[in-house]
Write an enzyme that holds these catalytic residues in place. Sequence first.
Site, PDB file in Angstrom:
ATOM      1  CB  CYS A 131     110.964   9.401  -5.923  1.00 36.99           C
ATOM      2  SG  CYS A 131     110.073  10.868  -5.565  1.00 36.99           S
ATOM      3  CB  CYS A 134     107.793   9.713  -7.844  1.00 35.20           C
ATOM      4  SG  CYS A 134     109.039  10.919  -7.930  1.00 35.20           S
ATOM      5  CG  ASP A 135     107.261   5.707  -7.464  1.00 36.15           C
ATOM      6  OD1 ASP A 135     106.547   5.952  -8.526  1.00 36.15           O
ATOM      7  OD2 ASP A 135     108.399   5.041  -7.526  1.00 36.15           O
TER       8      ASP A 135
END
Length: 303
Positions: A131, A134-135
Amino acid sequence: MYDVIILGGGAAGLTAALYARRYGLSALLIEELYLGGQIINTHEIENYPGFAAPISGGELIDEFEKQMRIYKPDIIYSTVTGVELAGDVKVIKTVKQSYESRCIIAATGRNPRELGLAREKKLRGSGVSYCATCDGNFFRGKEIAIVGGGDTAVTEALFLSRICRKVYIIHRRDSFRAARAETAKLKTAGNIESIMNARITELLGEDKVEGVVLSEAGHSPRTLELSAVFVAVGAVPNSKMFEGMLTLDEHGYIITDDEMRTNITGVFAAGDVRRKSLRQVITAAADGAVASYSAMLAMQAID
């Protein structure tokens, strides 16, 4: 006893819950982690009708949730451990208790597919990610790679190019499968390099990703020094709990008709878990609406 139990709280599940309650059905939505599903990880959505300016997946799904909650379906957060779909009464078993209903809507979505490399699981969260939104910020200013050639891989490469020093997009074929409108944007980003006809054969680094070994058609293996590898090579449907009961295709997707009906009376499927040609938030929402309509018709037939 509920009229309908909806498994999964993504776009399909939220829409199904909204429509079920509007049809006057008693409804329970069961979600394992959090409402929103995979779309919550999408940085920008430009093609959802009604939003002329780009909107993030998180913002869009917030609107879905707000509207759904107006109709007050029951919602619980738990892991489903088993299902009994035969007969007039369906049973959903969770880690805490069991629930009964006349109809079931499976909106369980799908999970990212792994590359299948040694130590991929070990390095997940230490440079291996599925993701980008997300990261990505953990690797601001770093050199990273994204693996894949579809819409997700290309859009995530574009997102990462805004925060990372260098982005390699590695694809095993000689052309991208993503929409032309998206792949055209790759050429405008000065820090994205496409590596075609290539695949990663090894992850380098003991406790964190430090690079990869690339195998390229017509070339000797080479090493890329990287801080992270973002994997976007498709997904696996969350349909294992239905094996042996519902008819699945060769990839594990639930087969339905146009009314979202499965091979078992009173059981419907919606969203990314079912077999279909286009998986977008708009088609997931449409599936959820149709599934609840079919559930309403099923309840009328019972009554």
